[in-house]
Each structure stands twice: as C-alpha cells, then as structure tokens.
Design an enzyme around this catalytic site. Structure first.
Site, short mmCIF file in Angstrom:
data_model
loop_
_atom_site.label_atom_id
_atom_site.label_comp_id
_atom_site.label_asym_id
_atom_site.label_seq_id
_atom_site.Cartn_x
_atom_site.Cartn_y
_atom_site.Cartn_z
N GLY A 26 16.89 6.43 44.53
CA GLY A 26 16.89 7.31 43.33
C GLY A 26 16.18 8.47 43.70
N ALA A 71 10.94 10.55 39.59
CA ALA A 71 9.91 9.62 40.26
C ALA A 71 10.48 9.46 41.67
CB ALA A 71 10.54 8.24 39.59
N HIS A 123 15.71 8.14 19.39
CA HIS A 123 15.30 9.78 19.32
C HIS A 123 15.87 10.11 18.14
CE1 HIS A 123 14.22 13.87 20.15
NE2 HIS A 123 13.65 13.51 21.29
N SER A 142 16.35 18.92 21.36
CA SER A 142 14.70 18.69 21.80
C SER A 142 13.85 18.42 20.78
CB SER A 142 14.25 19.84 22.61
OG SER A 142 12.75 19.63 22.84
N ARG A 197 8.50 9.29 17.38
CA ARG A 197 10.09 9.06 17.27
C ARG A 197 10.45 8.03 16.53
NH1 ARG A 197 11.15 10.90 23.58
NH2 ARG A 197 10.53 13.01 23.10
N HIS A 240 17.86 6.94 23.35
CA HIS A 240 17.54 7.95 24.36
C HIS A 240 16.69 7.58 25.58
CE1 HIS A 240 16.01 11.97 25.29
NE2 HIS A 240 14.56 11.31 25.11
N GLU A 250 11.22 5.68 34.99
CA GLU A 250 11.83 4.92 33.75
C GLU A 250 12.21 3.69 34.13
OE1 GLU A 250 14.49 7.17 31.53
OE2 GLU A 250 14.99 5.69 30.10
N ARG A 270 7.68 5.39 23.08
CA ARG A 270 7.18 6.26 24.09
C ARG A 270 6.88 7.74 23.41
NH1 ARG A 270 9.41 10.58 26.93
NH2 ARG A 270 11.57 10.07 26.49
C1 LIG Z 1 18.42 14.57 27.13
C2 LIG Z 1 17.11 14.04 27.51
C3 LIG Z 1 15.88 14.88 27.24
C4 LIG Z 1 14.76 14.31 27.69
N1 LIG Z 1 13.72 15.14 27.41
C5 LIG Z 1 12.48 14.73 27.91
C6 LIG Z 1 11.35 15.42 27.76
O1 LIG Z 1 11.56 16.77 27.55
N2 LIG Z 1 9.98 15.27 28.25
C7 LIG Z 1 9.95 13.68 28.89
O2 LIG Z 1 8.70 13.66 29.06
N3 LIG Z 1 11.12 13.04 28.89
C8 LIG Z 1 12.24 13.55 28.57
N4 LIG Z 1 13.49 12.65 28.63
C9 LIG Z 1 13.29 11.43 29.54
C10 LIG Z 1 13.19 11.68 30.86
O3 LIG Z 1 14.16 12.62 31.21
C11 LIG Z 1 13.52 10.64 31.98
O4 LIG Z 1 12.98 9.30 31.53
C12 LIG Z 1 13.16 10.69 33.17
O5 LIG Z 1 13.58 11.95 33.71
C13 LIG Z 1 13.68 9.56 34.22
O6 LIG Z 1 13.31 9.94 35.24
P1 LIG Z 1 13.61 8.89 36.68
O7 LIG Z 1 13.22 9.64 38.06
O8 LIG Z 1 12.77 7.81 36.35
O9 LIG Z 1 15.09 8.71 36.50
P2 LIG Z 1 16.43 9.49 36.77
O10 LIG Z 1 16.08 11.08 36.73
O11 LIG Z 1 17.34 9.08 35.80
O12 LIG Z 1 16.81 9.37 38.16
C14 LIG Z 1 17.67 8.07 38.74
C15 LIG Z 1 18.03 8.16 40.05
O13 LIG Z 1 18.30 6.92 40.60
C16 LIG Z 1 19.60 6.99 41.22
N5 LIG Z 1 20.24 5.67 40.87
C17 LIG Z 1 20.44 5.13 39.83
N6 LIG Z 1 21.07 3.61 40.15
C18 LIG Z 1 21.17 3.78 41.62
C19 LIG Z 1 21.81 2.87 42.31
N7 LIG Z 1 22.19 1.58 42.01
N8 LIG Z 1 21.81 3.20 43.74
C20 LIG Z 1 21.48 4.47 43.92
N9 LIG Z 1 21.00 5.35 43.29
C21 LIG Z 1 20.93 5.10 42.05
C22 LIG Z 1 20.14 8.14 40.40
O14 LIG Z 1 21.46 8.76 41.22
C23 LIG Z 1 19.20 9.21 40.30
O15 LIG Z 1 18.86 9.91 41.22
C24 LIG Z 1 14.55 13.16 28.45
C25 LIG Z 1 15.73 12.38 28.54
C26 LIG Z 1 16.90 12.82 28.08
C27 LIG Z 1 18.06 11.78 28.22
#
Ligand SMILES: Cc1cc2nc3c(=O)[nH]c(=O)nc-3n(C[C@H](O)[C@H](O)[C@H](O)COP(=O)(O)OP(=O)(O)OC[C@H]3O[C@@H](n4cnc5c(N)ncnc54)[C@H](O)[C@@H]3O)c2cc1C
Length: 639
Positions: free
Chosen positions: A40, A44, A266, A284, A331, A402, A426, A436
């Site tokens: 990922g 994160a 959401h 948002s 929310r 969401h 996440e 959340r």
């Molecule tokens: C529309 C929207 C608006 C949001 N707005 C906000 C906000 O304003 N403030 C806030 O705090 N949060 C917000 N959130 C929540 C927040 O964006 C997410 O919880 C957060 O960005 C998740 O980050 P992450 O790094 O955990 O996962 P992600 O950004 O989802 O990254 C997941 C990564 O894992 C990789 N991956 C997944 N499965 C595999 C696999 N099997 N093999 C290889 N790679 C894989 C993907 O390629 C990607 O690189 C929002 C969410 C949405 C949907």
C-alpha cells in the site's frame, strides 16, 4: 487465545515517551540488513515506506495502481485534525483525545488514542516542512476550520484537496527514497497472500497485474497499509478498486479481524440517482460549517421548490435536536437523523432519499466570494454531477458508506497477533472505536506511518537480529504461491454468464439493507442466510473472461468480489453478536425512548476480534476488554 495490547505502563500522557525511551534500537549498519515489505502506498503506506527508507532499512513497496499517487487517500477533501490550538479556542492534546474517545462511543483503546492526539501536532509540522500548501490566514498562520463532533477549530486543510496535497507530500518523500535506492516501488502489483515462517510474517505472494506473473517476496517484516473495505457495499464513496483482499487473506492465515461491522456512514454525499450507479460522491463534511441542513416540516411540501418553502415551514432538524453541535453533530448522528426524516417521508429529491444542505444564510452573511474561496471546488463537483447550482438552490445530500473503523486487530505497536505483521492506516481497527470523527483518518494514517511505526517496528526487529531471513524457495513460499495459483485458475474456470458486478451489487444491497445504517437481529440473520447463496452462485455462474497471463481487470475484480462474498458474512456475524447500539452501529432493538443509540458498557466494552476457524465454519470471537483509566464512560450526548 488471549490478546495482549502491550500498552506501556505509566500515566497516559507519559506512555509513548516511556515506550520510546525504552524501545530497542538498531544501529545504522544493522538496519541496512533488514528488508521490509510495505503493501500500500496511500498516506499510511507512503509515509511508512519513506520514513523506513530514510532510516536505512531496505524497503519494497507495493500498490495495485499505476502510481502511488493514485492511492485512494487522494480523495480526501475536508481536512486533517491536530491539537495545535492556533485559534486559542481552548484546544489541547487532552481535548482531542477526549473528543476522539467520545466520538468513537467509548469503543477505542485509550492509550492509542492519546498517542494519536499527541503525535497530531508533529504531523502538521512535518507536512508544512514538505511543502504541503495548507490554507493560511492573512497573517500567514495556518488556517483552521471545525468539523463534526468538535466544538473547536482544529482542522487543517488545503482547499477541498487535503488528501491529495498530503499524498503529494508523502509521495515526494517516497520518491526521494526510491531515487536513493532505499525503496523499491512495485506498482501494478497485487498482494494475494501472506507467508508465515515459524509463525512470523516473512513474506507475501503477489501477482503482477500487467504480466500476470505470480511471485513471492521474502522479508523480515510485512506492513499492510491497504486501506478500508467500504466498497463491499458496492455503492460507497470509496474508489472502485478499494477492497479487503490483503487483510482478509491475512485473516485466513491467522490474523484476527477486529470490529468488522464498524462501518461509517457519511451524512454528506450526493444522493444516488439510479440503480446502475457504480459509486457515490462525497460532499465534504466541512460544508456543514456553513451549510444548514433541513427538510420540510410537512411531507406534502417535499415536492415544492425549496426556495418557495418559508422559514417557518422548514425543519432544521439537527439544530433542533442537537443545539450544542447543530449541523456539526458527528457523522453517525447526522446520518441517522437524515434517515429518520426520510423514513417519515419528509425526504426530498428523487425517491425521497435526500435532505437539503442550504448555503443561503452563509451567502447572505459572508458573500459569494468567501463561500467560493472556502468551498468553490465542491460546488463545482456538485454542479458537474447534478447539473444544479448550489449558489442558487440548496444542495441535496444523503448518507452513504464511507469509511471502515474495523480492520485487522493490532496492539499498541500496530502489530497484529502474527509477529512481524504490522497494519497501518484504515486497514487496522485501531483508534476510532465505533465511529470516526471527521478529519481523523488522515491524521491516523500519517501518525502510523511517519511517527509510530519507525519506533515500534525497530523494537520488533531487534528480536530478529541474527535470525536468517527465509529464502524464497522455502516450502512456505511454494505452498502460498500454489494457493494463489489454484484460486486464480478456479476463478478462470467458472466461465458462467453472470457479470461479477451484478454479484457485487446484490451483495452490496443486501448489506446496505441489513447491515447498514440500522440493523436488526432478523435482518442480519437473513443476510447470513443469503450471502452463502450468492457466493455459491458466484462460483458456479460468474463470467470472468480472458486469461491469467496478462492484464485482466475482470480477473482482478473477481478475486476482490470473491473475498467480499466471504467477508460479508464476518461483518454480519460481528453486527449480530453485538447486542447494543454504538457509533455507526445502530441495532434497532437497542435504542432509547428518543431513538438514540443505547450502548451497553457493562457487557460490550470490548474489541471483538474474530479468528478464522476454517472454510464455511463460523469464526470464533476473542475479546479485548477496554479499560478506561483517564476518562469515564459517559452517555454520548451532543444536545
Ligand atoms: C471521498 C473521501 C473523502 C475523505 N475525506 C477525508 C478527510 O477529509 N479527512 C480525513 O481524515 N479522512 C478522509 N477520508 C478518509 C481517508 O481518506 C482514508 O481513510 C485514508 O486516506 C486511507 O489511507 P490509507 O493509506 O490507509 O489507505 P489508501 O489511501 O486507501 O491506500 C491503500 C493502498 O493500498 C494498496 N492496496 C490495497 N490492497 C492491495 C493489495 N491487495 N495489494 C497491493 N496493494 C494494495 C492500494 O494500491 C493503495 O496504495 C476520506 C475518504 C473518502 C472516501
């Protein structure tokens, strides 16, 4: 099995400092010897890979997109919280901690949440130093706005593109390490299984999504940063690619899955406009700072043009029911209230599943240029999708799935119950409890990647000094590759005639109706009966064209849907066993006379961690009891 959360001793405010002071250290010469796999590259994963690379570890980072920049984190609009108290409005680390615990309905781990609040202030400094263009006041200081569930302004933002700008910051830090040779980036690569050697996570199996080649990678530790699984509901605000595969396959290898039913709805999404829509768009939450939510008082008025409905004929139901927080109620509360008024047939728009989010007061008070500056791009998105001008007419919004608070169980160190398997962002269950608060997912993902994992992973790797990393011809690698190959071949052999999307839509609708905004014993039992039937038909009749030898997006999608079809059951088991309402999880059997969620702290103040006990066997439940030392359980009131 008992769960040890490994919470350090000492007073709450000193635990993290104590941990850091006593954690094991590895010299730079030894760091070079360790190989870490980061799956990922969202906020994160990118922040973790960049930081571990900078520290001197050999890092390999995987994502299924063509570039880390396309991770779903890019979609985050609203902002990121931090207890900086720039507004002098009384904020503090303790208040952010308390709001987060209360917002999560007292179902998160105190020590983790306190550390999150503590670390939040560093995140902003780090991101500013990277050049993230946060909004600024005239004075040059960083600007803040408030978000649902908080009475202070602690949300930092970059117009409506906070996630994108933060991801660009993390991406450039990652690319720097790629250029230095510290991180090897493998895009278009999907992790399909986890490899254990002597009970420790020592590798993964991946499929190259372009060539179809199945390979395995050996390492000294594996970090899953693979995001959330809201997409199981088919219609969600998540990107279509978001899935549960990596964490679910780890679950099948013995990692516990915690609180899977804790999904967040959401309140501020554009309502669905038809049956064949494939995703929903979030407006948002920041809009609720200036927009006022209302529906007509009388159902007869729902079809009248909104501007013709006078003030006295409107029900500003959030301001009426929750005067303390009004439109900024958290929310789950705002979402449930919207459902309630729509259930009373006072919803507006097609199908009566919508409420108004009205900016007319704010436009009068502040003028259009200010509203444009604050929310212009969101108004544009709304206009592109609905063809309506929200400067003239109120927006129409409705709740949608969401975010997922559930995820793999991790201890204080972000390590799952499998030694050497860490879970960040996440993908883990950690800090948000049953709900959340807005702007805290970005905070958690970056806290995990930039500031927590570098310490906690090092503490584990100290125990691996001198342990030989398995080579990839170890039998555990061969058998994991065989598992993956067999499953891919099975999928390709179905050759049925029903689209995989139609199975996904059927599962999603079943879950939304029975395990969505409100749940009942009866509905959950029905879903548990139906899911195996859908799954059985999927494996008999799904249409998956093409071969496994090259790019085949139908195959990728089918694999993810097959996992959703199993995971959906876990979601329902979890929702069924929890005989209480809390946060985003509302069991209609458990509500107060006023229709509010009725929590049962005596019997349910625990994390529900589920253990895989075999195919088609109900999983077993392992509890981590939550102990609160610094806060008292309190009824969660926003009135
Ligand atoms: C529309 C929207 C608006 C949001 N707005 C906000 C906000 O304003 N403030 C806030 O705090 N949060 C917000 N959130 C929540 C927040 O964006 C997410 O919880 C957060 O960005 C998740 O980050 P992450 O790094 O955990 O996962 P992600 O950004 O989802 O990254 C997941 C990564 O894992 C990789 N991956 C997944 N499965 C595999 C696999 N099997 N093999 C290889 N790679 C894989 C993907 O390629 C990607 O690189 C929002 C969410 C949405 C949907």
């Amino acid at each position: 099995m008992t769960l040890d959360a490994k919470i350090p001793g000492g007073p709450l405010g000193k635990k993290w400092a104590l941990f850091k002071d006593t954690a094991g250290l590895i010299s730079p010469a030894n760091k070079r010897k360790f190989k870490i796999l980061v799956v990922g590259s969202g906020l994160a994963g990118a922040s973790a890979a960049a930081t571990l690379g900078e520290q001197g570890y050999q890092v390999r980072c995987f994502c299924y997109q063509d570039s880390p920049r396309r991770a779903h984190s890019i979609a985050a609009q609203g902002g990121i919280n931090a207890a900086k108290n720039y507004q002098n409005d009384g904020d503090s680390v303790f208040r952010l901690f308390y709001d987060t615990i209360k917002g999560g309905d007292f179902r998160s781990r105190e020590a983790n949440v306190y550390r999150l609040a503590e670390v939040s202030t560093f995140i902003i400094d780090q991101c500013v130093a990277q050049g993230v263009p946060f909004a600024r006041e005239y004075s040059g200081l960083l600007a803040n706005r408030s978000f649902g569930g908080a009475q202070v302004s602690r949300t930092f933002y970059a117009r409506g593109q906070t996630g994108q700008q933060l991801l660009l910051g993390a991406y450039q830090a990652l690319q720097r390490q790629v250029a230095l040779g510290q991180v090897e980036m493998l895009p278009r690569t999907e992790m399909l299984d986890l490899i254990l050697v002597h009970g420790h996570a020592k590798g993964i199996v991946v499929r190259n999504l372009v060539t179809g080649r199945v390979d395995s990678h050996a390492a000294d530790a594996v970090l899953l940063c693979t995001g959330g699984y809201s997409n199981i509901f088919y219609l969600s605000t998540n990107a279509k690619g978001c899935n549960v595969t990596a964490t679910y396959r780890a679950y099948k290898q013995g990692a516990l899955f915690a609180n899977p039913c804790y999904t967040q709805i959401h309140p501020t999404c554009i309502p669905a406009s038809g049956d064949y829509q494939s995703k929903l768009t979030l407006m948002s939450e920041s809009l609720r700072n200036d927009g006022r939510v209302w529906v007509p008082k009388r159902k007869e008025d729902c079809f009248r043009p909104p501007r013709g409905i006078s003030e006295v004929e409107r029900d500003y139901y959030l301001e009426r029911k929750y005067p303390g927080y009004g439109n900024l109620a958290p929310r789950d509360i705002a979402s449930r209230s919207a459902k309630e008024v729509c259930d009373e047939e006072r919803g507006i728009g097609p199908g009566g599943r919508g409420v108004y989010l009205d900016f007319s007061d704010a436009l009068r008070r502040l003028g259009r240029p200010i509203i444009e500056e604050r929310y212009g791009n969101l108004f544009k998105i709304y206009n592109n999708i609905t063809g309506e001008d929200a400067y003239e007419l109120p927006m129409r919004i409705y709740p949608a799935v969401h975010y997922t608070m559930g995820g793999l169980w991790v201890d204080y160190n972000l390590m799952s119950n499998i030694p050497g398997l860490y879970v960040l962002g996440e993908a883990n269950f950690s800090d948000h409890g049953a709900n959340r608060l807005g702007a805290s997912a970005l905070m958690q993902g970056l806290a995990d990647g930039y500031f927590i994992i570098p310490y906690t992973l090092t503490d584990y790797l100290v125990t691996q000094l001198g342990v030989q990393r398995p080579s990839s011809d170890h039998p555990a690698f061969r058998s994991a590759e065989h598992r993956v190959g067999t499953r891919t071949a099975q999928l390709l052999s179905i050759r049925g005639n029903r689209s995989t999307d139609s199975f996904h839509r059927e599962l999603g609708l079943l879950l939304w109706n029975n395990c969505g905004m409100s749940r009942s014993r009866e509905g959950l039992q029905r879903a548990l009966e139906e899911i195996p039937k859908i799954r059985e038909e999927f494996w008999r009749n799904a249409s998956i064209p093409g071969t496994g030898e090259g790019l085949n997006q139908s195959l990728e999608k089918a694999g993810r849907i097959a996992d959703f079809l199993e995971f959906g059951e876990l979601l329902c088991y979890d929702a069924l066993h929890r005989e209480e309402s809390c946060g985003g999880h509302f069991r209609i059997e458990h509500q107060t006379d006023e229709g509010e969620a009725l929590r049962d702290d005596e019997n349910y103040a625990y994390v529900a961690a589920w253990k895989f006990d075999g195919e088609h066997v109900a999983p077993s439940l392992i509890k981590e009891h939550l102990v609160y030392e610094s806060v008292q359980f309190a009824t969660r009131s926003y009135k």
